[in-house]
Design a protein around this motif. Structure first.
Motif, short mmCIF file in Angstrom:
data_model
loop_
_atom_site.label_atom_id
_atom_site.label_comp_id
_atom_site.label_asym_id
_atom_site.label_seq_id
_atom_site.Cartn_x
_atom_site.Cartn_y
_atom_site.Cartn_z
N TYR A 41 -20.00 77.11 52.99
CA TYR A 41 -20.93 78.24 52.98
C TYR A 41 -21.28 78.68 51.57
N ASN A 42 -20.31 78.62 50.69
CA ASN A 42 -20.59 78.98 49.30
C ASN A 42 -19.62 78.25 48.38
N LYS A 43 -19.96 78.24 47.11
CA LYS A 43 -19.13 77.61 46.09
C LYS A 43 -18.53 78.71 45.24
N TYR A 44 -17.28 78.52 44.84
CA TYR A 44 -16.60 79.54 44.06
C TYR A 44 -15.53 78.90 43.20
N SER A 45 -15.04 79.65 42.24
CA SER A 45 -13.94 79.20 41.40
C SER A 45 -13.05 80.40 41.10
N TYR A 46 -11.94 80.13 40.45
CA TYR A 46 -10.98 81.17 40.13
C TYR A 46 -10.77 81.24 38.62
N LYS A 56 4.04 66.26 37.01
CA LYS A 56 4.17 67.68 37.32
C LYS A 56 2.80 68.36 37.31
N LEU A 57 2.63 69.25 38.27
CA LEU A 57 1.38 70.01 38.42
C LEU A 57 1.75 71.48 38.52
N SER A 58 1.11 72.31 37.71
CA SER A 58 1.29 73.76 37.80
C SER A 58 -0.06 74.39 38.12
N ILE A 59 -0.06 75.28 39.09
CA ILE A 59 -1.29 75.99 39.48
C ILE A 59 -1.08 77.46 39.21
N ASN A 60 -2.05 78.08 38.54
CA ASN A 60 -2.02 79.50 38.27
C ASN A 60 -3.45 80.03 38.39
N PHE A 61 -3.89 80.30 39.62
CA PHE A 61 -5.23 80.81 39.90
C PHE A 61 -5.17 82.28 40.28
N TYR A 76 -3.58 83.42 43.85
CA TYR A 76 -3.81 82.40 44.86
C TYR A 76 -2.47 82.01 45.51
N VAL A 77 -2.45 81.83 46.82
CA VAL A 77 -1.21 81.55 47.53
C VAL A 77 -0.57 80.22 47.16
N TRP A 78 -1.34 79.30 46.59
CA TRP A 78 -0.80 77.98 46.24
C TRP A 78 -0.25 77.95 44.82
#
Length: 90
Positions: A41-46, A56-61, A76-78
């Motif tokens: 429906y729409n495009k978005y970013s954080y 290793k992957l670190s997510i901080n959104f 962000y929950v992830w």
């Protein structure tokens, strides 16, 4: 750590996933604004970042809501640290 109260007593876990469309791979820090999500429906970013280093992957959104004199951040929950493994994409 249990996800919910029932899982605590059942001693079971479940698998879940999320696809994060990173523009490239390799050891780097990718700003959240460069990662565009599309829910149909729409495009978005954080705001924030994704950090890839080896396996290793670190997510901080997060995103911010700004009021007259305040700013509130929602995370962000992830968010967290992960181990990458090679898998198939379908």
């Amino acid at each position: 750590m249990s996800h919910d109260f029932v899982s605590l007593f059942n001693n079971k876990t479940y698998e879940d996933s999320v696809l994060i469309p990173v523009p490239s791979t390799g050891d780097k820090r990718i700003p959240g604004r460069e990662i565009v999500f599309d829910n149909g429906y729409n495009k978005y970013s954080y705001d924030g970042y994704v950090l890839i280093k080896g396996k290793k992957l670190s997510i901080n959104f997060y995103y911010s809501e700004k009021g007259d004199k305040t700013e509130k951040k929602y995370f962000y929950v992830w968010n967290g640290d992960y181990v990458l493994h090679r898998g198939s994409t379908k």
